[in-house]
Enzyme design. Structure first.
Site, PDB file in Angstrom:
ATOM      1  N   HIS A  92     -13.724  -0.761  -0.166  1.00  0.00           N
ATOM      2  CA  HIS A  92     -13.578   0.690  -0.405  1.00  0.00           C
ATOM      3  C   HIS A  92     -12.322   1.053  -1.179  1.00  0.00           C
ATOM      4  CE1 HIS A  92     -10.608   1.946   2.801  1.00  0.00           C
ATOM      5  NE2 HIS A  92     -11.021   0.838   3.375  1.00  0.00           N
ATOM      6  N   ASN A 118       0.802  -1.215   0.000  1.00  0.00           N
ATOM      7  CA  ASN A 118       0.000   0.000   0.000  1.00  0.00           C
ATOM      8  C   ASN A 118       0.842   1.274   0.000  1.00  0.00           C
ATOM      9  OD1 ASN A 118       0.332  -1.463   2.573  1.00  0.00           O
ATOM     10  ND2 ASN A 118      -0.345   0.461   3.490  1.00  0.00           N
ATOM     11  N   GLN A 132      -4.772  -4.230  -1.972  1.00  0.00           N
ATOM     12  CA  GLN A 132      -4.350  -3.193  -2.923  1.00  0.00           C
ATOM     13  C   GLN A 132      -4.282  -3.711  -4.363  1.00  0.00           C
ATOM     14  OE1 GLN A 132      -4.080  -0.013  -2.469  1.00  0.00           O
ATOM     15  NE2 GLN A 132      -4.117   0.116  -0.234  1.00  0.00           N
ATOM     16  N   THR A 150     -25.144 -10.244  13.190  1.00  0.00           N
ATOM     17  CA  THR A 150     -26.110 -10.053  12.107  1.00  0.00           C
ATOM     18  C   THR A 150     -25.417  -9.435  10.894  1.00  0.00           C
ATOM     19  OG1 THR A 150     -27.873  -9.804  13.701  1.00  0.00           O
ATOM     20  CG2 THR A 150     -28.291  -8.901  11.499  1.00  0.00           C
ATOM     21  N   CYS A 153      -3.110   4.964   8.371  1.00  0.00           N
ATOM     22  CA  CYS A 153      -3.171   4.688   9.810  1.00  0.00           C
ATOM     23  C   CYS A 153      -2.097   5.437  10.567  1.00  0.00           C
ATOM     24  CB  CYS A 153      -2.963   3.201  10.061  1.00  0.00           C
ATOM     25  SG  CYS A 153      -3.878   2.200   8.948  1.00  0.00           S
TER      26      CYS A 153
END
Ligand code: PLP
Length: 381
Positions: free
Chosen positions: A203, A152, A180, A239, A326
Site C-alpha cells: 500500500h 518513514n 519506504q 489460506t 501509528c
C-alpha cells in the site's frame, strides 16, 4: 475543496488498474489454493504465477518469496523468525534507533521476553546510521542486524549496501525494511541487495492494504510466526489471500521498477516548501538535506506541538502527519527525532509532508501560501 493529501508515506490510494487486476480473484477465481479440485487448482495456478512473477521482478527464486499480510508481519517474521532460528549461534542483535515500530518492538520483545541482548546503533543529527558504528556494535555472538532502507518519518536514506556487506563478511544475517524505498528510489532488484531478508509493503506504492512480502534468501528458513498448514513453504500458515497477493505483484510490476513517485518533480516541490518554511521563525528542517526520499519533507516548529499543528493544517484541508501514523494522536515525542538529538519539546512538534503521484503544483502553491499564517496561529508567543 478537495483535501490536499501530503501523507503518501502513510499510505497511497489503490491504483484502478491494480484494483482491476485483483477483481477476478474476488469474483471468479475464489477457490482455496490448497484444494485439490478444479476450483482450488485454478487458484493454485494463479498463486504460483504470482509468486513466479514476484520472483522475476526481484531477481530471486520463487521459493525466496514469502507473501504476508503487510510490512509489519514481514518485519516480525524476519526478526523474530531469524533470531529464534539462530539462537544457538548467539543471542546478540543489532538495529538502529530510528527503525519503524514494527522492527524496534520486535527486537525489544526478544530482549524483554526471550533472553536476547539488543544493541541500538545511534544516528547522526540527520538521522543517518554510520556503518562504522554498526561495525563497532558487532560481536562474535551477533546473529542478526536490521537497518531500514529509508526512514518513514524524516525520509533519510541509510547506507544499507555498506552495512549489508559488513554483515555478509561475518556471516551475520542482515534484514532491511525497505517499505519506504520501493517506488521512491531507483530499483535494481531485491535479490541483488546485500541482504538476506527484505520487507515489502504494497500500500506504499498504490497497491492494496494488508498485502506484503518478505524476501528470504535461500537457504534461510526463519521460524514461522503462524503455525498451522504448510502454506508458503512452511513459513507462514494460513489460506493465502489471493486478491491481496495479485494486487501486490501488479502494483510492484507497475510502480517499482520505474518509481511511481516522480523524484525530480517531488524534490523540486519539497525544496520549494522547505525554503518557505525555513524562512519562518521557529522552524527547523529535519532529516538528511540530500540523502533523502525526494517526496518527504520533515520539520519541527518551536513553541507548539504536533497535535496543534496537525489540527491547524487539517482546518486548511491539508492532510499531513506528525511522524509515523501509528503514533498519531499521541503526544509522545518521535523516537526518530529523539535519536537525532532533537530536544523533547521540539521532537513533540514534528510535521511530515510526504508528496506523491497525485500531488499538483497548485496544491504545493496553496500549502506554500498558507504555511506562514498557519504556523503563526499555532505558535505560543
Ligand atoms: C518503514 C515502515 N516499515 C513498516 C511499516 C508497516 O507497514 P504496515 O503497517 O502496512 O504493516 C511501515 C508503515 O508505515 C513503514 O513505513
Amino acid at each position: 475543496m478537495r483535501p490536499i493529501y501530503f501523507d503518501y508515506n502513510a499510505t497511497t490510494p489503490l491504483d484502478p488498474a491494480v484494483r482491476a487486476a485483483q477483481e477476478p480473484y474476488q469474483e471468479t477465481i475464489w477457490g482455496n489454493p490448497s484444494s485439490v479440485h478444479q476450483i482450488g487448482r485454478a487458484a493454485r495456478a494463479a498463486l504460483d504465477e504470482a509468486r513466479y512473477q514476484m520472483a522475476q521482478l526481484w531477481g530471486s527464486k520463487p521459493s525466496e518469496v514469502v507473501f504476508t499480510s503487510g510490512g509489519t508481519e514481514a518485519n516480525n517474521l524476519a526478526i523474530l523468525g531469524t533470531a529464534r532460528l539462530r539462537r544457538s549461534q548467539g543471542r546478540h542483535l543489532v538495529t538502529s534507533a530510528v527503525e519503524h515500530p514494527a522492527v524496534l518492538h520486535a527486537f525489544e520483545f526478544l530482549a524483554r521476553h526471550e533472553g536476547f541482548e539488543l544493541t541500538l546503533v545511534p544516528v547522526d543529527q540527520h538521522g543517518q546510521v554510520n556503518p562504522e558504528d554498526v561495525q563497532r556494535a558487532l560481536r562474535p555472538d551477533t546473529t542478526l542486524v536490521s537497518v531500514m532502507a529509508a526512514n518513514n518519518e524524516v525520509g533519510t536514506c541509510q547506507p544499507v549496501a555498506a552495512i549489508g556487506a559488513l554483515c555478509r563478511e561475518r556471516g551475520i544475517c542482515f534484514h532491511t525494511d525497505a517499505v519506504q524505498a520501493f517506488g521512491k528510489l531507483p530499483y535494481a532488484g531485491v535479490a541483488s541487495l546485500p541482504a538476506d531478508l527484505v520487507t515489502v509493503c504494497a500500500h506504499k506504492f498504490h497497491g492494496p492494504k494488508g498485502a506484503g512480502a518478505l524476501f528470504v534468501r535461500s537457504p534461510l528458513q526463519p521460524i514461522p510466526l503462524l503455525v498451522g498448514g504448510g502454506h508458503e513453504n512452511e513459513r507462514r500458515a494460513g489460506t493465502e489471500n489471493l486478491p491481496a497477493i495479485v494486487g501486490l505483484v501488479e502494483a510492484f510490476n507497475r510502480f517499482v521498477p520505474t518509481p511511481v513517485f516522480p523524484p525530480t518533480q517531488l524534490r523540486l516541490w519539497t525544496e520549494e516548501l522547505a525554503s518557505t518554511l525555513t524562512s519562518l521563525p521557529g522552524v527547523t528542517r529535519r532529516g538528511h538535506p540530500t540523502d533523502r526520499l525526494a517526496n518527504t519533507l520533515a520539520f519541527t516548529v518551536s513553541g507548539t506541538d504536533s497535535i496543534a499543528l496537525m489540527a491547524a493544517l487539517d482546518l486548511e484541508g491539508i492532510c499531513a502527519s506528525s511522524g509515523s501514523a501509528c503514533s498519531a494522536g499521541s503526544l509522545e515525542p518521535s523516537h526518530v527525532l529523539k535519536a537525532m538529538g532533537v530536544p523533547p519539546a521540539e521532537a513533540n512538534a514534528l510535521v511530515r509532508f510526504s508528496l506523491g503521484r497525485e500531488t499538483t503544483k497548485s496544491e504545493v502553491d496553496r500549502v506554500d501560501a498558507v504555511l506562514p499564517e498557519v504556523l503563526k496561529r499555532v505558535r505560543r508567543p
